[in-house]
Design a protein around this motif. Structure first.
Motif, PDB file in Angstrom:
ATOM      1  N   ARG A  67       6.262  -5.195   7.005  1.00  0.00           N
ATOM      2  CA  ARG A  67       6.005  -4.380   8.327  1.00  0.00           C
ATOM      3  C   ARG A  67       5.978  -4.999   9.623  1.00  0.00           C
ATOM      4  NH1 ARG A  67       2.282  -2.446   4.750  1.00  0.00           N
ATOM      5  NH2 ARG A  67       1.412  -0.337   4.972  1.00  0.00           N
ATOM      6  N   ALA A  68       5.707  -6.348   9.506  1.00  0.00           N
ATOM      7  CA  ALA A  68       5.929  -7.269  10.666  1.00  0.00           C
ATOM      8  C   ALA A  68       7.370  -7.152  11.414  1.00  0.00           C
ATOM      9  CB  ALA A  68       5.467  -8.942  10.215  1.00  0.00           C
ATOM     10  N   HIS A  69       8.229  -7.087  10.391  1.00  0.00           N
ATOM     11  CA  HIS A  69       9.768  -6.898  10.740  1.00  0.00           C
ATOM     12  C   HIS A  69       9.966  -5.740  11.390  1.00  0.00           C
ATOM     13  CE1 HIS A  69      10.083 -10.127   7.713  1.00  0.00           C
ATOM     14  NE2 HIS A  69      11.085 -10.526   8.239  1.00  0.00           N
ATOM     15  N   LEU A  70       9.645  -4.954  10.762  1.00  0.00           N
ATOM     16  CA  LEU A  70       9.700  -3.388  11.405  1.00  0.00           C
ATOM     17  C   LEU A  70       9.018  -3.330  12.896  1.00  0.00           C
ATOM     18  CD1 LEU A  70       8.869  -1.101   8.315  1.00  0.00           C
ATOM     19  CD2 LEU A  70      11.039  -2.083   9.094  1.00  0.00           C
ATOM     20  N   SER A  71       7.822  -3.723  13.025  1.00  0.00           N
ATOM     21  CA  SER A  71       7.089  -3.785  14.153  1.00  0.00           C
ATOM     22  C   SER A  71       7.748  -4.364  15.416  1.00  0.00           C
ATOM     23  CB  SER A  71       5.693  -4.344  14.145  1.00  0.00           C
ATOM     24  OG  SER A  71       4.963  -3.733  12.975  1.00  0.00           O
ATOM     25  N   ILE A 130       3.511   9.972   6.598  1.00  0.00           N
ATOM     26  CA  ILE A 130       4.342  10.234   5.587  1.00  0.00           C
ATOM     27  C   ILE A 130       3.566  10.348   4.175  1.00  0.00           C
ATOM     28  CG2 ILE A 130       6.420   9.263   3.647  1.00  0.00           C
ATOM     29  CD1 ILE A 130       7.385   8.241   6.460  1.00  0.00           C
ATOM     30  N   ALA A 131       2.689   9.448   4.039  1.00  0.00           N
ATOM     31  CA  ALA A 131       1.684   9.151   2.836  1.00  0.00           C
ATOM     32  C   ALA A 131       0.789  10.252   2.776  1.00  0.00           C
ATOM     33  CB  ALA A 131       0.804   7.934   3.010  1.00  0.00           C
ATOM     34  N   GLY A 132       0.313  10.587   4.036  1.00  0.00           N
ATOM     35  CA  GLY A 132      -0.594  11.938   4.009  1.00  0.00           C
ATOM     36  C   GLY A 132      -0.031  13.228   3.516  1.00  0.00           C
ATOM     37  N   SER A 133       1.309  13.498   3.982  1.00  0.00           N
ATOM     38  CA  SER A 133       2.083  14.657   3.617  1.00  0.00           C
ATOM     39  C   SER A 133       2.388  14.597   2.038  1.00  0.00           C
ATOM     40  CB  SER A 133       3.268  14.601   4.275  1.00  0.00           C
ATOM     41  OG  SER A 133       3.341  15.336   5.597  1.00  0.00           O
ATOM     42  N   LEU A 134       2.694  13.422   1.767  1.00  0.00           N
ATOM     43  CA  LEU A 134       2.716  13.374   0.121  1.00  0.00           C
ATOM     44  C   LEU A 134       1.533  13.441  -0.660  1.00  0.00           C
ATOM     45  CD1 LEU A 134       5.152  10.322   0.200  1.00  0.00           C
ATOM     46  CD2 LEU A 134       6.065  12.596  -0.410  1.00  0.00           C
ATOM     47  N   GLY A 148       0.702  -1.285  -0.012  1.00  0.00           N
ATOM     48  CA  GLY A 148       0.003   0.121   0.071  1.00  0.00           C
ATOM     49  C   GLY A 148       0.861   1.205   0.084  1.00  0.00           C
ATOM     50  N   PHE A 149       2.012   1.070   0.547  1.00  0.00           N
ATOM     51  CA  PHE A 149       2.902   2.538   0.431  1.00  0.00           C
ATOM     52  C   PHE A 149       3.852   2.315  -0.692  1.00  0.00           C
ATOM     53  CE2 PHE A 149       6.651   4.583   2.234  1.00  0.00           C
ATOM     54  CZ  PHE A 149       6.208   5.626   2.735  1.00  0.00           C
ATOM     55  N   GLY A 150       4.730   1.199  -0.348  1.00  0.00           N
ATOM     56  CA  GLY A 150       5.601   0.958  -1.370  1.00  0.00           C
ATOM     57  C   GLY A 150       6.678  -0.025  -1.290  1.00  0.00           C
ATOM     58  N   GLU A 202       0.743  -2.124  19.850  1.00  0.00           N
ATOM     59  CA  GLU A 202       1.357  -0.715  19.692  1.00  0.00           C
ATOM     60  C   GLU A 202       2.389  -0.488  18.882  1.00  0.00           C
ATOM     61  OE1 GLU A 202       0.521   3.145  22.356  1.00  0.00           O
ATOM     62  OE2 GLU A 202       1.498   1.562  23.462  1.00  0.00           O
ATOM     63  N   SER A 203       3.244  -1.380  18.924  1.00  0.00           N
ATOM     64  CA  SER A 203       4.307  -1.138  18.028  1.00  0.00           C
ATOM     65  C   SER A 203       3.988  -1.332  16.613  1.00  0.00           C
ATOM     66  CB  SER A 203       5.535  -2.474  18.244  1.00  0.00           C
ATOM     67  OG  SER A 203       5.948  -2.281  19.400  1.00  0.00           O
ATOM     68  N   ALA A 204       3.229  -2.244  16.271  1.00  0.00           N
ATOM     69  CA  ALA A 204       2.688  -2.378  14.933  1.00  0.00           C
ATOM     70  C   ALA A 204       1.682  -1.084  14.367  1.00  0.00           C
ATOM     71  CB  ALA A 204       1.704  -3.587  14.861  1.00  0.00           C
ATOM     72  N   GLU A 205       0.929  -0.514  15.372  1.00  0.00           N
ATOM     73  CA  GLU A 205       0.263   0.627  14.995  1.00  0.00           C
ATOM     74  C   GLU A 205       1.014   1.886  14.671  1.00  0.00           C
ATOM     75  OE1 GLU A 205      -3.532  -0.603  18.037  1.00  0.00           O
ATOM     76  OE2 GLU A 205      -2.612   1.380  18.546  1.00  0.00           O
ATOM     77  N   LEU A 206       2.141   1.846  15.550  1.00  0.00           N
ATOM     78  CA  LEU A 206       2.985   3.228  15.319  1.00  0.00           C
ATOM     79  C   LEU A 206       3.733   2.850  14.191  1.00  0.00           C
ATOM     80  CD1 LEU A 206       3.173   3.653  19.177  1.00  0.00           C
ATOM     81  CD2 LEU A 206       3.211   5.824  17.289  1.00  0.00           C
ATOM     82  N   VAL A 207       4.220   1.600  13.665  1.00  0.00           N
ATOM     83  CA  VAL A 207       4.764   1.644  12.408  1.00  0.00           C
ATOM     84  C   VAL A 207       3.860   2.176  11.392  1.00  0.00           C
ATOM     85  CG1 VAL A 207       5.571  -0.054  10.562  1.00  0.00           C
ATOM     86  CG2 VAL A 207       6.456  -0.281  12.997  1.00  0.00           C
ATOM     87  N   GLU A 208       2.644   1.755  11.475  1.00  0.00           N
ATOM     88  CA  GLU A 208       1.432   2.062  10.679  1.00  0.00           C
ATOM     89  C   GLU A 208       1.302   3.610  10.542  1.00  0.00           C
ATOM     90  OE1 GLU A 208       0.367  -0.561   8.850  1.00  0.00           O
ATOM     91  OE2 GLU A 208      -0.219   1.159   7.541  1.00  0.00           O
ATOM     92  N   ALA A 209       1.428   4.266  11.745  1.00  0.00           N
ATOM     93  CA  ALA A 209       1.330   5.594  11.813  1.00  0.00           C
ATOM     94  C   ALA A 209       2.410   6.492  11.178  1.00  0.00           C
ATOM     95  CB  ALA A 209       1.256   6.336  13.447  1.00  0.00           C
ATOM     96  N   VAL A 210       3.664   6.035  11.422  1.00  0.00           N
ATOM     97  CA  VAL A 210       4.698   6.508  10.921  1.00  0.00           C
ATOM     98  C   VAL A 210       4.548   6.534   9.136  1.00  0.00           C
ATOM     99  CG1 VAL A 210       7.133   6.363  10.242  1.00  0.00           C
ATOM    100  CG2 VAL A 210       6.179   6.020  12.274  1.00  0.00           C
TER     101      VAL A 210
END
Lengths: 103, 103
Positions: B8-12, B37-41, A47-49, B25-33
């Motif tokens: 994503r799982a590895h990042l979380s 970024i996507a929202g800004s773009l 979804g992101f890239g 919460e770790s998974a949620e924050l990775v998603e939030a990051v």
């Protein structure tokens, strides 16, 4: 938006977290992606890239100013391909297909 | 190269290990990051992450393309594309890592 602004926005959206933890979260995410690419791994964020490493073969280049030939060694360059969902969001929901630029 | 795929799982998991929030919460924050970024773009903003790289949105004009198989002309609509420019730090890191070490 720069990294410190990203941290600030996330901290505002998550008032229960210490700002230094938000900082560590952001740093960890980019550190993990960088480390994966340094190992030659792909990073796929649906979804992101997706980030990947492309191998550029050695070639004979030219100094554009002097015209002298120079040997450019083989190198690896990071590459990002935009995910379908983000591509659509950038174009009000329309998917114009893959059209990624290499820099 | 080993060519493992990081998700994503590895990042979380890395955030979980590094920061000590719950796995959820770790998974949620990775998603939030990624969301930030996507929202800004999508708003047309450039996102710069020091020592990683910058993401920017480029407007591309429409043009007449061609189906390479049939030779048929197809209009390519104007669209916005995302461009990632890796920082020098990231490029160097990818090239100085033990290349072809199979790690």
């Amino acid at each position: 938006m720069i990294k410190s602004e990203l941290i600030l926005r996330l901290a505002e959206a998550n008032p229960h977290l210490f700002q230094r933890d938000v900082e560590r979260i952001v740093t960890t995410v980019f550190e993990e992606i960088s480390a994966a690419l340094a190992r030659g791994d792909r990073v796929e964020l649906r979804g992101f890239g997706a980030f990947s490493v492309k191998q550029r073969p050695a070639r004979t280049g030219r100094n554009p100013r002097t015209g002298a030939t120079v040997q450019v060694t083989e190198k690896r360059v990071p590459f990002f391909k935009t995910g379908k969902e983000l591509r659509e969001r950038l174009n009000d929901g329309t998917d114009h297909g893959e059209d990624d630029e290499e820099v | 190269m080993s060519e493992k795929t990081i998700t994503r799982a590895h990042l979380s998991e890395a955030v979980y290990q590094e920061v000590g929030l719950s796995r959820n919460e770790s998974a949620e924050l990775v998603e939030a990051v990624l969301d930030q970024i996507a929202g800004s773009l999508v708003r047309g903003d450039t996102v710069k992450i020091s020592s990683f790289g910058s993401f920017s949105v480029r407007q591309k004009g429409g043009r007449i393309g061609r189906n390479p198989k049939t030779g048929e002309e197809v209009p390519i609509e104007p669209r916005r594309v995302l461009v990632f420019r890796p920082s020098h730090v990231l490029k160097e890191r990818i090239n100085t890592s033990p290349a072809d070490a199979g790690t």
